[in-house]
Design a protein around this motif. Structure first.
Motif, PDB file in Angstrom:
ATOM      1  N   ASP A 227      33.238  48.399  45.401  1.00 41.47           N
ATOM      2  CA  ASP A 227      32.988  48.603  43.971  1.00 41.47           C
ATOM      3  C   ASP A 227      34.187  48.188  43.124  1.00 41.47           C
ATOM      4  OD1 ASP A 227      30.472  49.565  44.510  1.00 41.47           O
ATOM      5  OD2 ASP A 227      31.098  51.658  44.564  1.00 41.47           O
ATOM      6  N   VAL A 228      35.387  48.485  43.588  1.00 44.23           N
ATOM      7  CA  VAL A 228      36.584  48.121  42.830  1.00 44.23           C
ATOM      8  C   VAL A 228      36.816  46.611  42.891  1.00 44.23           C
ATOM      9  CG1 VAL A 228      39.094  48.356  42.734  1.00 44.23           C
ATOM     10  CG2 VAL A 228      37.670  50.383  43.046  1.00 44.23           C
ATOM     11  N   TYR A 229      36.650  46.013  44.057  1.00 46.63           N
ATOM     12  CA  TYR A 229      36.801  44.560  44.166  1.00 46.63           C
ATOM     13  C   TYR A 229      35.827  43.836  43.242  1.00 46.63           C
ATOM     14  CZ  TYR A 229      40.006  44.063  48.185  1.00 46.63           C
ATOM     15  OH  TYR A 229      41.098  44.045  49.011  1.00 46.63           O
ATOM     16  N   GLN A 230      34.574  44.312  43.210  1.00 48.22           N
ATOM     17  CA  GLN A 230      33.569  43.659  42.378  1.00 48.22           C
ATOM     18  C   GLN A 230      33.793  43.959  40.901  1.00 48.22           C
ATOM     19  OE1 GLN A 230      29.548  44.786  43.275  1.00 48.22           O
ATOM     20  NE2 GLN A 230      28.645  43.414  41.758  1.00 48.22           N
ATOM     21  N   GLY A 231      34.165  45.194  40.580  1.00 47.55           N
ATOM     22  CA  GLY A 231      34.280  45.592  39.182  1.00 47.55           C
ATOM     23  C   GLY A 231      35.540  45.114  38.490  1.00 47.55           C
ATOM     24  N   ALA A 232      36.624  44.918  39.238  1.00 47.58           N
ATOM     25  CA  ALA A 232      37.892  44.511  38.632  1.00 47.58           C
ATOM     26  C   ALA A 232      37.851  43.037  38.230  1.00 47.58           C
ATOM     27  CB  ALA A 232      39.040  44.749  39.604  1.00 47.58           C
ATOM     28  N   PRO A 233      38.629  42.640  37.220  1.00 45.49           N
ATOM     29  CA  PRO A 233      38.773  41.204  36.928  1.00 45.49           C
ATOM     30  C   PRO A 233      39.272  40.459  38.163  1.00 45.49           C
ATOM     31  CG  PRO A 233      39.745  42.534  35.179  1.00 45.49           C
ATOM     32  CD  PRO A 233      39.390  43.482  36.295  1.00 45.49           C
ATOM     33  N   ALA A 234      38.836  39.232  38.350  1.00 45.24           N
ATOM     34  CA  ALA A 234      39.135  38.485  39.576  1.00 45.24           C
ATOM     35  C   ALA A 234      40.631  38.408  39.890  1.00 45.24           C
ATOM     36  CB  ALA A 234      38.528  37.086  39.488  1.00 45.24           C
ATOM     37  N   PRO A 235      41.525  38.119  38.919  1.00 48.02           N
ATOM     38  CA  PRO A 235      42.957  38.086  39.267  1.00 48.02           C
ATOM     39  C   PRO A 235      43.490  39.454  39.700  1.00 48.02           C
ATOM     40  CG  PRO A 235      42.554  36.992  37.161  1.00 48.02           C
ATOM     41  CD  PRO A 235      41.302  37.721  37.523  1.00 48.02           C
ATOM     42  N   VAL A 236      42.947  40.522  39.129  1.00 45.52           N
ATOM     43  CA  VAL A 236      43.372  41.868  39.519  1.00 45.52           C
ATOM     44  C   VAL A 236      42.924  42.169  40.935  1.00 45.52           C
ATOM     45  CG1 VAL A 236      43.201  44.333  38.974  1.00 45.52           C
ATOM     46  CG2 VAL A 236      43.366  42.651  37.124  1.00 45.52           C
ATOM     47  N   THR A 237      41.721  41.729  41.284  1.00 42.96           N
ATOM     48  CA  THR A 237      41.242  41.887  42.656  1.00 42.96           C
ATOM     49  C   THR A 237      42.181  41.173  43.622  1.00 42.96           C
ATOM     50  OG1 THR A 237      38.973  41.941  41.836  1.00 42.96           O
ATOM     51  CG2 THR A 237      39.270  41.610  44.181  1.00 42.96           C
ATOM     52  N   ALA A 238      42.640  39.981  43.245  1.00 37.22           N
ATOM     53  CA  ALA A 238      43.606  39.253  44.076  1.00 37.22           C
ATOM     54  C   ALA A 238      44.884  40.058  44.254  1.00 37.22           C
ATOM     55  CB  ALA A 238      43.926  37.897  43.441  1.00 37.22           C
ATOM     56  N   PHE A 239      45.342  40.707  43.197  1.00 39.02           N
ATOM     57  CA  PHE A 239      46.561  41.514  43.258  1.00 39.02           C
ATOM     58  C   PHE A 239      46.377  42.721  44.175  1.00 39.02           C
ATOM     59  CE2 PHE A 239      49.808  44.453  41.852  1.00 39.02           C
ATOM     60  CZ  PHE A 239      50.886  43.632  41.542  1.00 39.02           C
ATOM     61  N   ILE A 240      45.240  43.395  44.056  1.00 34.58           N
ATOM     62  CA  ILE A 240      44.972  44.564  44.906  1.00 34.58           C
ATOM     63  C   ILE A 240      44.928  44.155  46.370  1.00 34.58           C
ATOM     64  CG2 ILE A 240      43.270  46.343  45.473  1.00 34.58           C
ATOM     65  CD1 ILE A 240      42.421  46.272  42.511  1.00 34.58           C
ATOM     66  N   ALA A 241      44.251  43.042  46.659  1.00 33.25           N
ATOM     67  CA  ALA A 241      44.057  42.605  48.041  1.00 33.25           C
ATOM     68  C   ALA A 241      45.345  42.148  48.707  1.00 33.25           C
ATOM     69  CB  ALA A 241      43.034  41.475  48.082  1.00 33.25           C
ATOM     70  N   THR A 242      46.326  41.743  47.925  1.00 39.42           N
ATOM     71  CA  THR A 242      47.551  41.159  48.493  1.00 39.42           C
ATOM     72  C   THR A 242      48.779  42.032  48.253  1.00 39.42           C
ATOM     73  OG1 THR A 242      47.789  39.830  46.459  1.00 39.42           O
ATOM     74  CG2 THR A 242      46.658  38.813  48.321  1.00 39.42           C
ATOM     75  N   LYS A 293      32.705  38.602  46.196  1.00 40.14           N
ATOM     76  CA  LYS A 293      33.800  39.571  46.091  1.00 40.14           C
ATOM     77  C   LYS A 293      33.559  40.780  46.997  1.00 40.14           C
ATOM     78  CE  LYS A 293      35.631  40.291  41.918  1.00 40.14           C
ATOM     79  NZ  LYS A 293      35.679  40.517  40.452  1.00 40.14           N
ATOM     80  N   ARG A 294      32.301  41.207  47.111  1.00 43.56           N
ATOM     81  CA  ARG A 294      31.997  42.314  48.017  1.00 43.56           C
ATOM     82  C   ARG A 294      32.133  41.875  49.479  1.00 43.56           C
ATOM     83  NH1 ARG A 294      29.650  46.737  45.369  1.00 43.56           N
ATOM     84  NH2 ARG A 294      28.880  47.591  47.338  1.00 43.56           N
ATOM     85  N   ILE A 295      31.770  40.646  49.784  1.00 46.86           N
ATOM     86  CA  ILE A 295      31.971  40.132  51.138  1.00 46.86           C
ATOM     87  C   ILE A 295      33.447  40.186  51.502  1.00 46.86           C
ATOM     88  CG2 ILE A 295      31.954  38.018  52.527  1.00 46.86           C
ATOM     89  CD1 ILE A 295      29.301  37.289  51.173  1.00 46.86           C
ATOM     90  N   LEU A 296      34.305  39.727  50.586  1.00 46.05           N
ATOM     91  CA  LEU A 296      35.749  39.739  50.849  1.00 46.05           C
ATOM     92  C   LEU A 296      36.289  41.167  50.890  1.00 46.05           C
ATOM     93  CD1 LEU A 296      36.834  36.722  48.607  1.00 46.05           C
ATOM     94  CD2 LEU A 296      36.634  36.780  51.099  1.00 46.05           C
ATOM     95  N   ALA A 297      35.657  42.079  50.147  1.00 52.37           N
ATOM     96  CA  ALA A 297      36.077  43.483  50.176  1.00 52.37           C
ATOM     97  C   ALA A 297      35.836  44.090  51.550  1.00 52.37           C
ATOM     98  CB  ALA A 297      35.329  44.270  49.102  1.00 52.37           C
TER      99      ALA A 297
END
Length: 478
Positions: A227-242, A293-297
């Motif tokens: 839910d967070v990966y999908q809901g966050a802006p794409a660059p923010v998702t990149a930041f969370i994941a890395t 984004k959910r797949i990558l999550a």
């Protein structure tokens, strides 16, 4: 603290100065490009200070912090990753309605919190760094606050981050009760303690694992991630994941270098079950997703399960394997989320699987970049993901962790299906109505993604220099 103590802390001090400068400039003049430029310069100058800090290694700085080769390596990795995210964010944030400048201030704050985690040698600095990181991330997730999914994702993250902190605090209290200190380096292995204290320590460490499990999104503490990966802006998702997950995992390695686990102990078995569940559940849930984004999550859940296989091996080679795999995973995630970021608009994310159909015909370079990242995530040649997975498996073989290795192999086989599903969609003939309008891609993002893709292939063909460097830095943990 003396003047000599400040030299190892130069990266943190420079990062703090950059935060103050950006904050003051925003107060006097709002200008998106200026804030971006100052943030980029601040991160670059912080990176430049690392060689100076490295001259005084290893350097304990009060009981709270320690700067050693391991810390310098991970700080460099986090700073470079933050620089990449800043570059990939510029065009996306430029399209956001309203204030844009505070986004870069939040990235700097989150990076400072992550770097504090990496140099932590004490539960106080651990908690301080974690809360700085978490509060900045919460605001970044909801940055485009007029969209319901952003606010929903931010609230979910805030609630679960607070729950994780509660587990961590209770665990820290029990560990302090046993050792009488909160400094990592003064904690002895569990086997040297009386039985009553071993029980208290096991409970305390279990609570720590629950808290860290939330941050790393390990099963069964993973439900916030899709839910967070999908809901966050794409660059923010990149930041969370890395950046976020990389910093927490570095802290995890440092903490358990002192609180070592015996193979076959109760706590070791609990972590083994978490690892197996993460590898299998993460991959199985990713199979049924239609949102990239959910797949990558869900994929990220499995990848940190793979890392736990080497962690449970508990050898120096295993530590090197984990660090190499984490570097490859970060580069891979930056490529994948970078492609999503540059193709997205704040009000219309490029995330549904159907929108990727025919991408090769519309943007061939970006289809190739995404395909390379998917091959790396699937541990297929010619990418660094294959080398990293082989190293993790070798660490498991060295420690005879056959059940964990079986889960790793099964999870890896399952993952090939959903990664290739995305890759095949990009090369298929588009149908009427498929896809979204693709914006013009800025040169900075083009160059960044090209360089990252080259690095990904180089790590798959010639990984030896990085492996040798990692072998040197992980010895500082022993």
């Amino acid at each position: 603290m003396t003047l000599q103590d400040l030299i190892p802390l130069l990266p943190l001090l420079m990062l703090s100065v950059a935060i103050v400068v950006v904050m003051l400039v925003i107060a006097f003049r709002r200008h998106h490009r200026l804030s971006f430029t100052l943030t980029f310069i601040g991160l670059a100058l912080t990176l430049v200070t690392l060689p100076f800090a490295a001259r005084a290694l290893p350097a304990p700085v009060t009981p709270l912090l320690i700067v050693d080769g391991f810390a310098v390596f991970y700080i460099a990795l986090i700073l470079i990753t933050s620089l990449v995210v800043v570059v990939l964010s510029f065009d996306y944030i430029d399209k956001v309605a309203g204030n844009k400048d505070e986004y870069y201030l939040l990235i700097l704050l989150a990076t400072l919190g992550t770097c504090t985690l990496i140099v932590s040698n004490h539960f106080v600095s651990f908690l301080l760094g974690l809360e700085i990181l978490s509060m900045a991330l919460f605001t970044m997730i909801a940055y485009t606050r007029f969209q319901r999914e952003r606010v929903e994702a931010a609230i979910k993250y805030l609630i679960l981050a607070a729950a994780a902190s509660a587990f961590l605090l209770f665990g820290m209290a029990l560990i302090y009760l046993v050792f009488g200190t909160m400094q990592f380096s003064q904690m002895s292995p569990p086997g040297t303690l009386p039985l009553e204290e071993q029980i208290l320590l096991t409970i305390g460490m279990s609570l720590l694992i629950v808290g860290i499990g939330f941050k790393l999104a390990l099963v069964p503490f993973h439900m916030w991630v899709p839910d967070v990966y999908q809901g966050a802006p794409a660059p923010v998702t990149a930041f969370i994941a890395t950046v976020s997950k990389g910093g927490v995992f570095a802290l995890f390695l440092r903490l358990f270098a002192h609180l070592s686990l015996d193979i076959g102990s109760g706590l070791w078995n609990v972590i083994a079950l978490i690892a197996i569940a993460s590898m299998l559940v993460g991959n199985l849930l990713a199979l049924v997703q239609n949102n990239v984004k959910r797949i990558l999550a869900y994929s990220s859940i499995a990848h940190f399960g793979y890392l736990l296989v080497a962690f449970l091996a508990g050898t120096l080679f295993a530590s090197s394997s984990m660090t190499f795999y984490l570097v490859v995973y970060i580069v891979t995630s930056l490529v994948a989320f970078g492609v999503i970021s540059v193709l997205s608009h704040p009000e219309r994310e490029f995330e549904d699987l159907q929108t990727y159909r025919g991408l090769f015909r519309r943007r061939p370079a970006y289809a190739v970049f995404m395909t390379l990242s998917l091959l790396s995530l699937a541990s297929l040649p010619p990418t660094g993901g294959l080398v990293g997975k082989v190293l993790l498996a070798a660490a498991g073989v060295e420690a005879s962790l056959w059940l964990l290795l079986a889960a790793l192999v099964i999870g890896s086989v399952i993952s090939v299906f959903y990664y290739l599903r995305v890759a095949i969609a990009m090369f298929r003939q588009p149908e009427a109505g498929d896809g979204l309008p693709i914006p013009a891609i800025p040169r900075g993002a083009n160059l960044t993604l090209t360089l990252l893709s080259i690095v990904l292939v180089v790590l798959g063909i010639y990984p030896t220099p990085l492996i040798r460097w990692i072998e040197r830095v992980v010895t500082s943990l022993v």
